[in-house]
Write an enzyme that holds these catalytic residues in place. Structure first.
Site, PDB file in Angstrom:
ATOM      1  N   ASP A  34     100.615  76.683 -32.541  1.00  0.00           N
ATOM      2  CA  ASP A  34     101.327  76.727 -33.816  1.00  0.00           C
ATOM      3  C   ASP A  34     102.679  76.009 -33.688  1.00  0.00           C
ATOM      4  O   ASP A  34     103.224  75.876 -32.592  1.00  0.00           O
ATOM      5  CB  ASP A  34     101.597  78.176 -34.241  1.00  0.00           C
ATOM      6  CG  ASP A  34     100.304  78.939 -34.484  1.00  0.00           C
ATOM      7  OD1 ASP A  34      99.280  78.294 -34.761  1.00  0.00           O
ATOM      8  OD2 ASP A  34     100.341  80.183 -34.384  1.00  0.00           O
TER       9      ASP A  34
HETATM   10  N1  URA Z   1      97.624  82.220 -30.963  1.00  0.00           N
HETATM   11  C1  URA Z   1      98.494  82.087 -31.988  1.00  0.00           C
HETATM   12  O1  URA Z   1      98.612  82.966 -32.825  1.00  0.00           O
HETATM   13  N2  URA Z   1      99.244  80.968 -32.044  1.00  0.00           N
HETATM   14  C2  URA Z   1      99.172  79.976 -31.121  1.00  0.00           C
HETATM   15  O2  URA Z   1      99.898  78.984 -31.225  1.00  0.00           O
HETATM   16  C3  URA Z   1      98.259  80.133 -30.068  1.00  0.00           C
HETATM   17  C4  URA Z   1      97.504  81.260 -30.011  1.00  0.00           C
END
Ligand code: URA
Length: 245
Positions: free
Chosen positions: A101
């Site tokens: 993310d």
């Molecule tokens: N899980 C999440 O919620 N975000 C990420 O970036 C990776 C794994």
């Protein structure tokens, strides 16, 4: 190098999987249909699978400590991408293997090896990923059991079994006074959308900070600050290629 070993190293599957690929008549070695796994691939050989030339030497692999604020994409209209951060001269079209993310930090592999990326991301391979998580509140034993056994995050199935480690608690002083935060490392073997955040939201302990520490056999180099990157070593390349195959 034997043909099956060559194809496995290129990330096309396990030795037995690539043997099947050879047997099914999908491989041309120097323009001739390859029939045996033990046929020899030389430096000068040309190997083609399903019409695509497969090469070991030409792939590039970079480890990036992804900072927050950049997106895991090759291009974006508004944000900087992880590919923009690989500023050293390279000729290949890199792409990130999977996504973190925008507000997640940590290990991101970038490569031009599509076959390997496909293997590492395949849901069937259950490649493990370890995340450092800071979550709001104090996780109970029950919370940890839920995270480890499987959480209903609204998908068709519960999350697969996970492993929690190195749990500790912190008292932090925020604008609204003192509160408790839990730090832990969680290893999962899937890559569902926002998976970690959704797992912690479900137990009522929202994620406050998230960083990926490892993926398969590859560990984030602790000397890389957010935004820094380096090429993988031969050993690291072998570890992911063999792990994913
Ligand atoms: N899980 C999440 O919620 N975000 C990420 O970036 C990776 C794994």
């Amino acid at each position: 190098m034997r043909l099956d070993k060559y194809l496995a190293h290129a990330g096309l599957g396990t030795r037995s999987e690539v043997k099947k690929i050879i047997r099914s008549g999908r491989v041309l070695l120097n323009g001739v249909l390859a029939e045996k796994a033990e046929e020899k691939v030389l430096d000068s050989s040309v190997v083609i699978v399903d019409g695509v030339e497969i090469s070991l030497e030409t792939y590039e692999y970079f480890m990036l400590n992804k900072p927050t604020g950049v997106v895991s994409a090759t291009q974006d209209q508004t944000d900087r991408t992880v590919v923009d951060l690989i500023t050293c001269p390279h000729h290949k079209e890199l792409f990130p293997v999977g996504r973190l993310d925008k507000d997640t930090e940590g290990l991101l592999l970038l490569t031009d090896n599509g076959a390997l990326a496909h293997q590492l991301l395949s849901p069937a391979k259950h490649v493990s990923k370890t995340y450092l998580v800071y979550a709001e509140g104090k996780l109970t034993k029950g919370d940890v059991m839920l995270l480890e056994n499987g959480v209903d995050i609204g998908d068709e199935t519960l999350t697969r079994p996970a492993k929690a480690a190195n749990l500790s608690y912190y008292e932090i002083l925020g604008q609204e006074g003192k509160s408790v935060q839990t730090r832990l490392e969680l290893t999962i073997t899937e890559g569902r959308y926002h998976q970690i955040k959704r797992m912690f939201a479900k137990i009522g302990k929202p994620v406050q900070y998230l960083k990926r520490l490892s993926m398969g056999g590859l560990e984030l180099d602790a000397s890389l600050s957010p935004g820094e990157f380096r090429r993988l070593t031969e050993k690291e390349i072998n570890s992911i290629v063999n792990r994913s195959a």
